[in-house]
Design an enzyme around this catalytic site. Sequence first.
Site, PDB file in Angstrom:
ATOM      1  N   ARG A  77     -14.936  -2.803  -1.687  1.00 23.13           N
ATOM      2  CA  ARG A  77     -13.947  -2.114  -0.863  1.00 23.13           C
ATOM      3  C   ARG A  77     -14.173  -2.416   0.608  1.00 23.13           C
ATOM      4  O   ARG A  77     -15.154  -3.047   0.986  1.00 23.13           O
ATOM      5  CB  ARG A  77     -14.079  -0.598  -1.110  1.00 23.13           C
ATOM      6  CG  ARG A  77     -13.332  -0.105  -2.354  1.00 23.13           C
ATOM      7  CD  ARG A  77     -12.751   1.242  -2.107  1.00 23.13           C
ATOM      8  NE  ARG A  77     -11.876   1.231  -0.956  1.00 23.13           N
ATOM      9  CZ  ARG A  77     -11.743   2.255  -0.110  1.00 23.13           C
ATOM     10  NH1 ARG A  77     -12.495   3.327  -0.290  1.00 23.13           N
ATOM     11  NH2 ARG A  77     -10.917   2.193   0.903  1.00 23.13           N
TER      12      ARG A  77
ATOM     13  N   ASP B 154       0.814  -1.219   0.000  1.00 26.47           N
ATOM     14  CA  ASP B 154       0.000   0.000   0.000  1.00 26.47           C
ATOM     15  C   ASP B 154       0.846   1.267   0.000  1.00 26.47           C
ATOM     16  O   ASP B 154       0.300   2.373   0.058  1.00 26.47           O
ATOM     17  CB  ASP B 154      -0.895   0.012   1.256  1.00 26.47           C
ATOM     18  CG  ASP B 154      -1.929  -1.089   1.197  1.00 26.47           C
ATOM     19  OD1 ASP B 154      -2.245  -1.546   0.086  1.00 26.47           O
ATOM     20  OD2 ASP B 154      -2.378  -1.528   2.264  1.00 26.47           O
TER      21      ASP B 154
ATOM     22  N   CYS C 280      -0.193   1.042  -6.161  1.00 20.26           N
ATOM     23  CA  CYS C 280      -0.999  -0.096  -5.688  1.00 20.26           C
ATOM     24  C   CYS C 280      -2.324  -0.193  -6.423  1.00 20.26           C
ATOM     25  O   CYS C 280      -3.063  -1.157  -6.267  1.00 20.26           O
ATOM     26  CB  CYS C 280      -1.216  -0.009  -4.181  1.00 20.26           C
ATOM     27  SG  CYS C 280      -2.077   1.467  -3.650  1.00 20.26           S
TER      28      CYS C 280
HETATM   29  N1  PBG Z   1      -5.097  -2.512   1.162  1.00 19.57           N
HETATM   30  C1  PBG Z   1      -5.299  -3.907   0.987  1.00 19.57           C
HETATM   31  C2  PBG Z   1      -4.229  -4.722   1.619  1.00 19.57           C
HETATM   32  N2  PBG Z   1      -2.988  -4.249   1.883  1.00 19.57           N
HETATM   33  C3  PBG Z   1      -2.243  -5.321   2.396  1.00 19.57           C
HETATM   34  C4  PBG Z   1      -3.071  -6.429   2.470  1.00 19.57           C
HETATM   35  C5  PBG Z   1      -2.700  -7.796   2.909  1.00 19.57           C
HETATM   36  C6  PBG Z   1      -1.409  -7.884   3.669  1.00 19.57           C
HETATM   37  C7  PBG Z   1      -0.175  -7.793   2.787  1.00 19.57           C
HETATM   38  O1  PBG Z   1      -0.249  -7.902   1.530  1.00 19.57           O
HETATM   39  O2  PBG Z   1       0.902  -7.656   3.390  1.00 19.57           O
HETATM   40  C8  PBG Z   1      -4.336  -6.049   2.027  1.00 19.57           C
HETATM   41  C9  PBG Z   1      -5.557  -6.907   2.003  1.00 19.57           C
HETATM   42  C10 PBG Z   1      -5.641  -7.753   0.762  1.00 19.57           C
HETATM   43  O3  PBG Z   1      -5.046  -7.431  -0.278  1.00 19.57           O
HETATM   44  O4  PBG Z   1      -6.321  -8.794   0.854  1.00 19.57           O
END
Ligand code: PBG
Length: 303
Positions: free
Chosen positions: A148, A85, A240
């Site tokens: 979301r 992210d 992202c």
């Molecule tokens: N903002 C979504 C987000 N950012 C990080 C994770 C999961 C944990 C990671 O990738 O370290 C997630 C949830 C998903 O994609 O299911």
Amino acid sequence: MQTPLRLGTRGSPLALAQAGMVARVLEQTHGLAPDAITIVPIRTGGDKVQDRPLAELGGKGVWTKELDRALLAGDIDFAVHSMKDVESVRPASIVIAAILPRADVRDRLIGAAAIDDLPRGARVGTSSPRRAAQLRRLRPDLEIVPFRGNVDTRLARLERGEADATLLAAAGLDRLGRDSVGSAVPIGTMLPAAAQAAIGIEARARDADLLAWLAAVGDRETERCIQAERTLLAKLGGDCRSPVAALATQGKTGIHLRAEIFSPDGALHAQGEALLNEPNEAARLAQRLFEAAPAALRAQFSG
Ligand SMILES: NCc1[nH]cc(CCC(=O)O)c1CC(=O)O
């Protein structure tokens, strides 16, 4: 290090779980008392607005801007992020001090045992442009439903029947104690997002002593792989929200980097792989992909 140290994090259950993991490993590594690190939850733009696509929230930094501001204002001493992210280009005043050992990089499908088992025309909930593009390419008959919200919200929406299935990162599910939820999608079927499953710690570039202290919990192999994936994304001008998948794995002869670029409708416009000696060489693969991608895609990346 002068304690208590203030650890900044988003306030979602997953972010708080990840912040707790970082606090514990710092306490164990440096022999700190349990109250040496104070966790400071900070709401970000992406947390405040959960009912609209992230693209409508405007620029980058929907998960980081408020944490960056708190860091630079001295309200926190370091910040913990899901690295996937974090924008691929960061302010010079903030640096990645450490990245913890990478967890399971795969996505997990909830609602069916495998993508091929989804009924024809099934509704799959995801707001990830990468997941949506990959699903459309694999199964053009599927209906993609915007989904979301944090992990628990998305699982609740699935329970309520707003979709027949959804995809969530294995790492997020596992860190929330939901190890048995969903079926892992093989990497060969869906390459993950750049930096998926990696937890990073950022601090102020000027705090050299703290950066060295935080670096003690970093995993060198993970850091090199995440740097390669982020270098590729930065070179493409993606973030992202880009329909880009990338995975770097450290082998005996170097870093094996794979990448795929999709268009939102699921066309695979470019894919490639490279064996790197150093993470920054990922820029060359990005350039190759960029040149291979049709002009239409060039408009999508500033690379
Ligand atoms: N903002 C979504 C987000 N950012 C990080 C994770 C999961 C944990 C990671 O990738 O370290 C997630 C949830 C998903 O994609 O299911």
